[in-house]
Design an enzyme around this catalytic site. Structure first.
Site, mmCIF file in Angstrom:
data_model
loop_
_atom_site.group_PDB
_atom_site.id
_atom_site.type_symbol
_atom_site.label_atom_id
_atom_site.label_comp_id
_atom_site.label_asym_id
_atom_site.label_seq_id
_atom_site.Cartn_x
_atom_site.Cartn_y
_atom_site.Cartn_z
ATOM 1 N N ARG A 49 0.854 -1.187 0.000
ATOM 2 C CA ARG A 49 0.000 0.000 0.000
ATOM 3 C C ARG A 49 0.891 1.239 0.000
ATOM 4 N NH1 ARG A 49 1.465 1.971 4.125
ATOM 5 N NH2 ARG A 49 0.324 3.874 3.651
ATOM 6 N N GLY A 50 0.233 2.393 -0.230
ATOM 7 C CA GLY A 50 0.942 3.638 -0.456
ATOM 8 C C GLY A 50 1.028 3.869 -1.951
ATOM 9 N N ALA A 51 0.573 5.035 -2.411
ATOM 10 C CA ALA A 51 0.470 5.269 -3.859
ATOM 11 C C ALA A 51 1.785 5.011 -4.599
ATOM 12 C CB ALA A 51 -0.047 6.684 -4.125
ATOM 13 N N ARG A 92 -7.623 -1.037 -7.029
ATOM 14 C CA ARG A 92 -7.777 0.170 -6.208
ATOM 15 C C ARG A 92 -7.932 1.366 -7.140
ATOM 16 N NH1 ARG A 92 -4.896 1.170 -0.733
ATOM 17 N NH2 ARG A 92 -7.040 1.817 -0.339
ATOM 18 N N ASP A 240 -2.880 10.363 -2.547
ATOM 19 C CA ASP A 240 -3.083 9.308 -3.532
ATOM 20 C C ASP A 240 -3.455 9.859 -4.896
ATOM 21 O OD1 ASP A 240 -3.275 6.326 -2.207
ATOM 22 O OD2 ASP A 240 -3.624 7.920 -0.772
ATOM 23 N N ASN A 250 -6.703 11.680 -0.080
ATOM 24 C CA ASN A 250 -5.781 10.965 0.804
ATOM 25 C C ASN A 250 -6.625 10.148 1.774
ATOM 26 O OD1 ASN A 250 -3.005 10.440 1.627
ATOM 27 N ND2 ASN A 250 -3.497 11.546 3.501
ATOM 28 N N LYS A 251 -5.965 9.423 2.649
ATOM 29 C CA LYS A 251 -6.652 8.518 3.566
ATOM 30 C C LYS A 251 -7.792 9.219 4.291
ATOM 31 C CE LYS A 251 -5.887 5.047 3.897
ATOM 32 N NZ LYS A 251 -6.500 3.939 3.156
#
Length: 349
Positions: A49-51, A92, A240, A250-251
């Site tokens: 995970r993480g763009a 995603r 993201d 973002n989150k």
């Protein structure tokens, strides 16, 4: 800080090996992925995970998978390659780096019609490696630009995780803190736990402690308190996707942090590589937000469910922070300030 080799090829190039981020911080376990289904699940389940990390993963994954059908004639190879890339891309929808990296490796195949698939494989590997190496350089540059804002003793509030394991090295949102620690600066981090998947508690706190940063974990609903008490001088978050007008996905919970920061007069910065900027998305309204499994709220981190059985849950993975709340967007090319519609486009000229 010791480098974490969290995305890498196997010795024979027939598998992709990743650090399973769902097991952190208690266990450092690695997964060996060989099939499209395993790679899709790794993205979907947030094992990777993480763009930026997803972009790196996508490039290497497509190289590994292409090895499995490189015996096909070029037209069939190209069709299978595109079909597989589209399948991974559906895992995603919000993180633009996934589609960005897949477009890059697709272009390699499209531009190599005169070659045999076996001869295309080294080109795919080189492109995937280039994505990784570019990210290392970008993270270093982003970290340098972010660090230029900080001085000894500053407190920085983080949300979610934008550190080395979400990228390649240093990270984006955490990069200035980690680079500062390397240089002997004393910086204080306040890490939002980031419900419901606890990336701040499990990942950010773990990474910052490894890097020697003074980090304090707080619950998400404590952010206002630490701001009011003067413990925080900056907010640094990753991203993201960034729309052309500066709206940023973002989150989930990031927009709430930005609203609080605006109220308390605290600068709020978004840090990410220019590859996360999507000029085709005019505003945040054009960014598709991923909805995730309700059980992530109801039961995931508990020995038994902490919500009534059958209760409805709304579980968006991301939210959009309005550009009016963002002090600056820090990319590898520098610190972009308003007006974002003009200044974000300018960095691509």
């Amino acid at each position: 800080m010791e480098k974490i080799n969290h995305i890498r090829l196997s010795e024979d190039d027939n598998a992709l090996i990743i650090l399973d981020q769902t097991q952190l911080p208690n266990r450092e376990e690695y997964l060996e992925l060989k099939t499209p289904e395993e790679m899709y699940r790794a993205i979907k389940r947030l094992e990777v995970r993480g763009a930026p990390a997803i972009g790196i993963f996508a490039g290497l994954a497509m190289y590994v998978l292409a090895r499995g059908f490189s015996h096909l004639p070029y037209p069939d190879f190209r069709a299978k390659f595109n079909e597989t890339a589209d399948y991974l891309n559906s895992s995603r929808p919000t993180a633009v780096n996934l589609s960005w990296a897949l477009r890059r490796v697709k272009r390699v195949v499209d531009d190599s019609s005169a070659l045999s698939p076996a001869d295309i494989l080294p080109l795919l590997k080189n492109e995937a490696q280039a994505i990784l190496e570019e990210d290392v350089a970008m993270c270093r540059a982003i970290s340098e630009h972010g660090l230029s804002l900080l001085k000894d003793g500053d407190g920085v509030l983080t949300h979610c995780n934008a550190g080395p394991i979400a990228t390649s090295r240093y990270g984006t949102g955490l990069g200035p803190l980690i680079l500062g620690a390397e240089r002997g600066m004393y910086l204080r981090a306040y890490s939002d736990e980031t419900r419901p998947l606890l990336q701040g508690a499990r990942l950010t706190s773990w990474e910052l402690m490894r890097a020697g940063v003074d980090v304090t974990l707080i619950c998400d609903n404590m952010a206002s308190a630490v701001m009011k008490e003067g413990l925080v001088q900056f907010c640094f978050v990753g991203c993201d996707r960034v729309a052309a007008n500066g709206d940023t996905a973002n989150k989930i919970g990031t927009s709430g942090v930005a609203i609080l920061a605006k109220h308390y007069g605290i600068p709020f910065y978004v840090l990410g590589p220019s590859s996360t900027i999507d000029l085709s998305a005019k505003t945040g309204e054009d960014i598709k937000i991923e909805l995730r499994d309700p059980d992530e709220i109801r039961s995931l981190w508990y020995a038994e469910p902490m919500a009534p059985e059958g209760v409805k849950c709304y579980n968006p993975a991301f939210d959009v922070t309005d550009h009016s709340l963002i002090t600056g967007i820090i990319t590898e090319k520098g610190i972009v300030t308003p007006p974002y519609t003009h200044n974000l486009a300018a960095i691509f000229e």
